[in-house]
Design a protein around this motif. Structure first.
Motif, PDB file in Angstrom:
ATOM      1  N   ALA A  85       5.521  -1.454   9.670  1.00 30.97           N
ATOM      2  CA  ALA A  85       5.960  -3.038   9.716  1.00 30.97           C
ATOM      3  C   ALA A  85       5.929  -3.267   8.455  1.00 30.97           C
ATOM      4  O   ALA A  85       6.611  -4.384   8.070  1.00 30.97           O
ATOM      5  N   ARG A  86       5.059  -2.688   7.576  1.00 34.43           N
ATOM      6  CA  ARG A  86       4.843  -3.337   6.280  1.00 34.43           C
ATOM      7  C   ARG A  86       5.999  -3.071   5.613  1.00 34.43           C
ATOM      8  O   ARG A  86       6.482  -3.900   4.593  1.00 34.43           O
ATOM      9  N   HIS A  87       6.677  -1.664   5.685  1.00 33.39           N
ATOM     10  CA  HIS A  87       7.695  -1.535   4.794  1.00 33.39           C
ATOM     11  C   HIS A  87       9.070  -1.374   5.320  1.00 33.39           C
ATOM     12  O   HIS A  87      10.135  -0.986   4.984  1.00 33.39           O
ATOM     13  N   ALA A  88       9.099  -1.639   6.816  1.00 33.39           N
ATOM     14  CA  ALA A  88      10.229  -1.732   7.513  1.00 33.39           C
ATOM     15  C   ALA A  88      11.169  -0.416   7.738  1.00 33.39           C
ATOM     16  O   ALA A  88      12.346  -0.714   7.308  1.00 33.39           O
ATOM     17  N   TRP A  89      10.418   0.628   7.754  1.00 27.99           N
ATOM     18  CA  TRP A  89      11.226   1.803   7.983  1.00 27.99           C
ATOM     19  C   TRP A  89      10.987   2.319   9.420  1.00 27.99           C
ATOM     20  O   TRP A  89       9.731   1.945   9.848  1.00 27.99           O
TER      21      TRP A  89
END
Length: 292
Positions: A85-89
């Motif tokens: 979720a932090r880096h949206a991958w």
């Protein structure tokens, strides 16, 4: 028992803002169920894998969820997703046996580059239907999941406990980890359609899981105050503190904004259907340091 935490929350007119579970990364394991109350203790998972999952949660902040298609189709290989979720991958693979997941190297889950599985274009939509954890999750989540599956059959999965039972029907959209609550078969499709078009419905948006609650509160307040409804309209630049609270620096459509967040306790209430005693929910008060 007739008490339902979701009905009580609605009766209190409780705000959904800044209530998303704080989860930086997710591991999704396909399992048709039935699911027990605590999936990390579930005998449906191999013993060695359960121990590994607990270690990943402790050391990597990796939240494991069980997922299934509506209808609990048990056939064929099991789908696995890993999301930051932090880096949206978002990445994916399949396994014949869930025990194989224990051999994965997920040490890179905190970083921006993935863990080496196949990239998944997404999104993945998770509707909580975990009735063994809380009755409201099943009673409100299953009709929501069915409605969404009719429109987005490839994206929608039923999921185990997402957090915030009293806000059922709950939905999480990966890879960003955007939480939504208070959804039903009528409102859910519209909220999801807007989201997939890049817009947030603030009346149902609970926050983004990679942000702490105080940061979720600041982001929500910025979106509300400045009409910043685009998914990428608000970027968190820095989080600090002063004598009066937490100070959150944001970029709102390219403009710098600074918010102070103070946390208080609300009136005590039973926050889940099975709660044995009342607890006070948190309330976040946001003021702006750079605007009248």
């Amino acid at each position: 028992m007739t008490f339902r935490c979701s009905e009580a929350s609605r009766d209190r007119d409780e705000s959904l803002s800044a209530t998303a579970s704080t989860v930086p990364a997710f591991l999704l394991l396909e399992d048709p169920g039935p699911w027990g109350p605590d999936i990390l203790r579930s005998r449906r998972l191999p013993d060695a894998l359960r121990a590994t999952l607990r270690g990943w949660q402790r050391d990597l902040g990796l939240r494991t969820l069980l997922i299934r298609r509506p209808g609990r189709d048990p056939g064929g290989p099991r789908r696995v997703f890993v999301a930051s979720a932090r880096h949206a991958w978002l990445e994916t693979t399949t396994v014949v046996d869930l025990g194989e997941v224990g051999e994965f190297d997920l040490s890179g889950v905190r970083g921006p580059d993935g863990v080496g599985l196949a990239a998944h274009a997404g999104p993945v939509l998770l509707a909580c239907t975990h009735g063994a954890h809380d009755r409201c999750c099943a009673e409100r989540g299953r009709p929501l999941a069915a409605a969404l599956a009719r429109r987005w059959p490839e994206e929608l999965w039923e999921a185990s406990h997402l957090g915030g039972d009293r806000f059922a029907g709950n939905l999480v959209a990966l890879p960003r980890g955007d939480y939504f609550g208070g959804l039903d078969p009528d409102t859910g499709p519209d909220v999801v359609a807007r989201y997939l078009d890049g817009l947030l419905d603030l009346s149902h948006h609970r926050g983004r899981s990679s942000h702490a609650w105080v940061v979720q509160a600041a982001v929500h307040a910025a979106r509300e105050r400045f009409g910043a409804l685009g998914v990428r309209d608000v970027v968190v630049r820095d989080v600090g503190s002063d004598a009066e609270g937490v100070v959150v620096r944001l970029s709102v459509r390219g403009e710098d904004r600074v918010a102070r967040v103070r946390t208080q306790y609300g009136e005590a209430a039973h926050l889940t259907c099975s709660a044995s005693h009342a607890e006070p929910p948190l309330r976040h008060l946001v003021t702006w340091l750079d605007a009248p």
